[in-house]
Design a protein around this motif. Structure first.
Motif, PDB file in Angstrom:
ATOM      1  N   ILE A  45       0.233  -4.418   8.357  1.00  0.00           N
ATOM      2  CA  ILE A  45      -0.791  -3.396   8.133  1.00  0.00           C
ATOM      3  C   ILE A  45      -0.266  -2.005   8.468  1.00  0.00           C
ATOM      4  CG2 ILE A  45      -3.002  -2.517   9.017  1.00  0.00           C
ATOM      5  CD1 ILE A  45      -3.812  -5.502   9.352  1.00  0.00           C
ATOM      6  N   PHE A  46       0.440  -1.908   9.599  1.00  0.00           N
ATOM      7  CA  PHE A  46       0.843  -0.595  10.098  1.00  0.00           C
ATOM      8  C   PHE A  46       2.271  -0.214   9.757  1.00  0.00           C
ATOM      9  CE2 PHE A  46      -2.763  -1.528  12.942  1.00  0.00           C
ATOM     10  CZ  PHE A  46      -3.517  -0.400  12.674  1.00  0.00           C
ATOM     11  N   GLN A  47       2.928  -0.999   8.929  1.00  0.00           N
ATOM     12  CA  GLN A  47       4.303  -0.684   8.565  1.00  0.00           C
ATOM     13  C   GLN A  47       4.444   0.726   7.980  1.00  0.00           C
ATOM     14  OE1 GLN A  47       6.399  -3.833   6.547  1.00  0.00           O
ATOM     15  NE2 GLN A  47       7.792  -2.408   5.563  1.00  0.00           N
ATOM     16  N   PRO A  48       3.504   1.219   7.130  1.00  0.00           N
ATOM     17  CA  PRO A  48       3.664   2.583   6.599  1.00  0.00           C
ATOM     18  C   PRO A  48       3.596   3.678   7.666  1.00  0.00           C
ATOM     19  CG  PRO A  48       2.080   1.324   5.296  1.00  0.00           C
ATOM     20  CD  PRO A  48       2.351   0.534   6.536  1.00  0.00           C
ATOM     21  N   ALA A  49       3.072   3.354   8.852  1.00  0.00           N
ATOM     22  CA  ALA A  49       2.916   4.372   9.886  1.00  0.00           C
ATOM     23  C   ALA A  49       4.148   4.503  10.770  1.00  0.00           C
ATOM     24  CB  ALA A  49       1.700   4.043  10.763  1.00  0.00           C
ATOM     25  N   PHE A  50       5.163   3.660  10.542  1.00  0.00           N
ATOM     26  CA  PHE A  50       6.332   3.673  11.408  1.00  0.00           C
ATOM     27  C   PHE A  50       7.611   3.699  10.580  1.00  0.00           C
ATOM     28  CE2 PHE A  50       2.901   1.605  13.741  1.00  0.00           C
ATOM     29  CZ  PHE A  50       2.893   2.356  14.909  1.00  0.00           C
ATOM     30  N   ARG A  51       8.738   3.706  11.253  1.00  0.00           N
ATOM     31  CA  ARG A  51      10.019   3.778  10.558  1.00  0.00           C
ATOM     32  C   ARG A  51      10.253   2.526   9.709  1.00  0.00           C
ATOM     33  NH1 ARG A  51      11.743   5.538  15.735  1.00  0.00           N
ATOM     34  NH2 ARG A  51      12.864   3.587  16.083  1.00  0.00           N
ATOM     35  N   ARG A  52      11.142   2.666   8.741  1.00  0.00           N
ATOM     36  CA  ARG A  52      11.409   1.561   7.822  1.00  0.00           C
ATOM     37  C   ARG A  52      11.962   0.334   8.529  1.00  0.00           C
ATOM     38  NH1 ARG A  52      14.217   4.606   2.606  1.00  0.00           N
ATOM     39  NH2 ARG A  52      12.399   5.845   2.008  1.00  0.00           N
ATOM     40  N   THR A  53      12.606   0.550   9.685  1.00  0.00           N
ATOM     41  CA  THR A  53      13.178  -0.589  10.406  1.00  0.00           C
ATOM     42  C   THR A  53      12.105  -1.590  10.822  1.00  0.00           C
ATOM     43  OG1 THR A  53      13.063   0.781  12.399  1.00  0.00           O
ATOM     44  CG2 THR A  53      15.204   0.608  11.304  1.00  0.00           C
ATOM     45  N   LEU A  54      10.844  -1.168  10.872  1.00  0.00           N
ATOM     46  CA  LEU A  54       9.781  -2.096  11.244  1.00  0.00           C
ATOM     47  C   LEU A  54       9.674  -3.229  10.229  1.00  0.00           C
ATOM     48  CD1 LEU A  54       7.468  -2.800  13.158  1.00  0.00           C
ATOM     49  CD2 LEU A  54       5.970  -1.354  11.783  1.00  0.00           C
ATOM     50  N   GLY A  55       9.918  -2.915   8.953  1.00  0.00           N
ATOM     51  CA  GLY A  55       9.858  -3.946   7.923  1.00  0.00           C
ATOM     52  C   GLY A  55      10.884  -5.038   8.155  1.00  0.00           C
TER      53      GLY A  55
ATOM     54  N   ILE B 218       0.858  -1.183   0.000  1.00  0.00           N
ATOM     55  CA  ILE B 218       0.000   0.000   0.000  1.00  0.00           C
ATOM     56  C   ILE B 218       0.894   1.233   0.000  1.00  0.00           C
ATOM     57  CG2 ILE B 218      -1.928   1.179   1.125  1.00  0.00           C
ATOM     58  CD1 ILE B 218      -2.553  -1.677   0.184  1.00  0.00           C
ATOM     59  N   ARG B 219       0.902   1.983  -1.092  1.00  0.00           N
ATOM     60  CA  ARG B 219       1.770   3.152  -1.229  1.00  0.00           C
ATOM     61  C   ARG B 219       1.030   4.423  -0.816  1.00  0.00           C
ATOM     62  NH1 ARG B 219       6.244   0.041  -1.770  1.00  0.00           N
ATOM     63  NH2 ARG B 219       6.136  -1.280  -3.629  1.00  0.00           N
ATOM     64  N   GLY B 220       1.818   5.427  -0.424  1.00  0.00           N
ATOM     65  CA  GLY B 220       1.263   6.756  -0.195  1.00  0.00           C
ATOM     66  C   GLY B 220       0.659   6.989   1.171  1.00  0.00           C
ATOM     67  N   LEU B 221       0.865   6.071   2.109  1.00  0.00           N
ATOM     68  CA  LEU B 221       0.380   6.264   3.479  1.00  0.00           C
ATOM     69  C   LEU B 221       1.560   6.579   4.391  1.00  0.00           C
ATOM     70  CD1 LEU B 221      -2.173   3.329   3.916  1.00  0.00           C
ATOM     71  CD2 LEU B 221      -2.700   5.740   3.489  1.00  0.00           C
ATOM     72  N   GLY B 222       1.293   7.373   5.422  1.00  0.00           N
ATOM     73  CA  GLY B 222       2.311   7.709   6.398  1.00  0.00           C
ATOM     74  C   GLY B 222       1.685   7.863   7.765  1.00  0.00           C
ATOM     75  N   PRO B 223       2.477   8.175   8.785  1.00  0.00           N
ATOM     76  CA  PRO B 223       1.946   8.283  10.149  1.00  0.00           C
ATOM     77  C   PRO B 223       0.882   9.361  10.310  1.00  0.00           C
ATOM     78  CG  PRO B 223       4.222   9.062  10.030  1.00  0.00           C
ATOM     79  CD  PRO B 223       3.938   8.391   8.744  1.00  0.00           C
ATOM     80  N   ASP B 224       0.918  10.396   9.457  1.00  0.00           N
ATOM     81  CA  ASP B 224      -0.052  11.487   9.581  1.00  0.00           C
ATOM     82  C   ASP B 224      -1.293  11.302   8.702  1.00  0.00           C
ATOM     83  OD1 ASP B 224       1.503  12.902  11.448  1.00  0.00           O
ATOM     84  OD2 ASP B 224       2.727  13.785   9.855  1.00  0.00           O
ATOM     85  N   SER B 225      -1.337  10.189   7.968  1.00  0.00           N
ATOM     86  CA  SER B 225      -2.547   9.905   7.178  1.00  0.00           C
ATOM     87  C   SER B 225      -3.724   9.700   8.116  1.00  0.00           C
ATOM     88  CB  SER B 225      -2.348   8.641   6.334  1.00  0.00           C
ATOM     89  OG  SER B 225      -1.267   8.782   5.446  1.00  0.00           O
TER      90      SER B 225
END
Length: 299
Positions: A209-219, A7-14
């Motif tokens: 699901i929530f990987q886009p909301a956090f730092r890349r290290t979560l991946g 899922i592209r284009g999502l971030g923590p402030d979405s």
């Protein structure tokens, strides 16, 4: 295991509502990908891929449940997942017996025949399970899918995707997995392994699901769950086989009893090997303090 649609284009402030709509739409698309291979002959790989996709969809529905109106839909998806699982489980058992039969060429002819008979017996219920799956697929496409699409389109919530409303449940899940790991390490039996496997699977799907909301290290940390999850899955398969073949060794037909007795040492040996691998993986988790690192990333 098939990977979910990124899922592209999502971030923590979405907005949480926007994230829910897009992620659920992606998970729905993943469930629908294998549908064409299940219209006629039931394809084994398609069953597996769709089963995994329904698990991920259910995880997303559970995560976004606070937005309202998703509980009944999650139960409907579980119906489809269960029907897929019933077919997949027989496929796995029959495939394992086929591989064992090929490796047992040097065994006595009656043992090989017994193993073949067990494989045939395992597949005897496949037709009825496939019939139920086709019924659930029709229910899914005609009833559940249209309702879900309408519901997903209307989801709204202006909380932050990377806010406390998201972080607190993830913290709870990490702590729960850590607790289940300790239980398993104290008593590595079939029940504690099965519970840990389910909790670890839920954690992985929720982190995806929530990987886009956090730092890349979560991946990278999420990928560290994979070997342990897969090892526990193989251990669960061995435990299911143990239960099945111990029952057959005690109360099956003469030929089945003999074949089951011949297979039990092989199953026990495989389970012991897998259990040792899991113990080493859990030691790595402890040495690298992965639960604490996950909690730090999620803070």
């Amino acid at each position: 295991m098939a990977q979910p649609t990124p899922i592209r284009g999502l971030g923590p402030d979405s907005e949480l509502g926007q994230a829910a709509r897009r992620i659920l739409a992606g998970r729905l698309a993943d469930v629908r990908k294998p549908e064409s291979k299940l219209n006629g002959t039931i394809d084994d790989d398609a069953v597996h891929d769709m089963r995994v996709a329904t698990r991920r969809l259910r995880a997303a529905l559970q995560v976004f449940r606070p937005l309202g109106g998703l509980t009944k839909l999650e139960h409907e998806v579980k119906r489809l997942q269960d029907a897929l699982g019933d077919v997949r489980d027989l496929h796995v058992q029959a495939s394992w017996l086929e591989d064992v039969a090929k490796k047992a060429r040097r065994e006595k002819p009656e043992t090989r025949k017994g193993i073949a008979a067990l494989g045939k017996a395992r597949l005897s219920g496949l037709e009825s399970r496939e019939k139920r799956l086709r019924s659930e697929l029709k229910r899914w496409s005609s009833r559940t899918l249209p309702r879900m699409l309408r519901k997903v389109d209307g989801l709204e919530d202006d909380h932050r995707f990377g806010g406390r409303r998201v972080k607190e449940p993830l913290h709870w899940r990490v702590r729960r997995v850590h607790k289940r790991m300790k239980v398993y390490m104290d008593a590595p039996d079939a029940t504690s392994a099965h519970v840990l496997r389910k909790e670890l699977k839920k954690l992985r799907y929720e982190l995806e699901i929530f990987q886009p909301a956090f730092r890349r290290t979560l991946g990278a940390l999420t990928e560290m769950l994979v070997p342990l999850q897969e090892g526990l899955g193989e251990l669960h398969d061995a435990d299911v086989r143990l239960e099945v073949f111990e029952r057959l060794a005690a109360g099956g037909k003469p030929q089945e009893r003999k074949a089951a007795r011949a297979l039990l040492p092989l199953i026990r040996e495989g389970r012991a090997r897998r259990s040792a691998e899991i113990a080493r993986e859990l030691q790595r988790w402890h040495a690298e303090d992965i639960p604490r690192r996950l909690l730090q990333v999620l803070s």
